[in-house]
Enzyme design. Sequence first.
Site, PDB file in Angstrom:
ATOM      1  N   LYS A 289       0.885  -1.170   0.000  1.00  0.00           N
ATOM      2  CA  LYS A 289       0.000   0.000   0.000  1.00  0.00           C
ATOM      3  C   LYS A 289       0.923   1.219   0.000  1.00  0.00           C
ATOM      4  O   LYS A 289       1.706   1.399   0.918  1.00  0.00           O
ATOM      5  CB  LYS A 289      -0.873  -0.027   1.258  1.00  0.00           C
ATOM      6  CG  LYS A 289      -1.942   1.017   1.337  1.00  0.00           C
ATOM      7  CD  LYS A 289      -2.743   0.784   2.624  1.00  0.00           C
ATOM      8  CE  LYS A 289      -3.955   1.619   2.755  1.00  0.00           C
ATOM      9  NZ  LYS A 289      -4.657   1.339   4.020  1.00  0.00           N
TER      10      LYS A 289
ATOM     11  N   ASP B 118     -14.081   1.750  10.976  1.00  0.00           N
ATOM     12  CA  ASP B 118     -14.343   1.658   9.530  1.00  0.00           C
ATOM     13  C   ASP B 118     -14.455   0.186   9.127  1.00  0.00           C
ATOM     14  O   ASP B 118     -13.812  -0.256   8.179  1.00  0.00           O
ATOM     15  CB  ASP B 118     -13.246   2.356   8.727  1.00  0.00           C
ATOM     16  CG  ASP B 118     -13.665   2.642   7.285  1.00  0.00           C
ATOM     17  OD1 ASP B 118     -14.881   2.638   6.999  1.00  0.00           O
ATOM     18  OD2 ASP B 118     -12.781   2.861   6.445  1.00  0.00           O
TER      19      ASP B 118
END
Length: 155
Positions: free
Chosen positions: A8, A109
């Site tokens: 990432k 989240d």
Amino acid sequence: MAQKIAVKRMEPGVICNKVLDEFESEISVLTKVRHRHLVLLLEYSTQGLKRILVYEYMPQGELSRHQFRWKNFKLEPLSWKRRLSIALDVARGMGYLHSLAHQSFIHRDLISSNILLSDDFRANVSDFGPVKLVLDGGKSIMTQVAGTFGYVAPK
């Protein structure tokens, strides 16, 4: 044998305070916790504008792909047994984060695109940028709305 990894990378053009805070939060959390149902952070780099996180690779990808786009990817729909197994894996990961880890964290989240699946469809919770630390002895905390825009659970 080479190990497959997932990388990432933060794009230099999108670096702002919020993004940097979430990047640092992810590192902070994942270097403090380890559980078989939380994605494993292998390495990271915070040098200059090259901000990179290296994770274990999850070959089955995001749960959302199997829930909402399985036809597009020519996948079989998830069986109810497999769905239950995934739900239990996520619950175990969240239980560890909330009350069994050395420090308690609230994810903020937890959506299907942040649940990654291994070869054998074991679930691993990911994306710890919006995570909030619960102070010692705290049973509940107040937080600002966080998470994926347009995908926040109703109050």
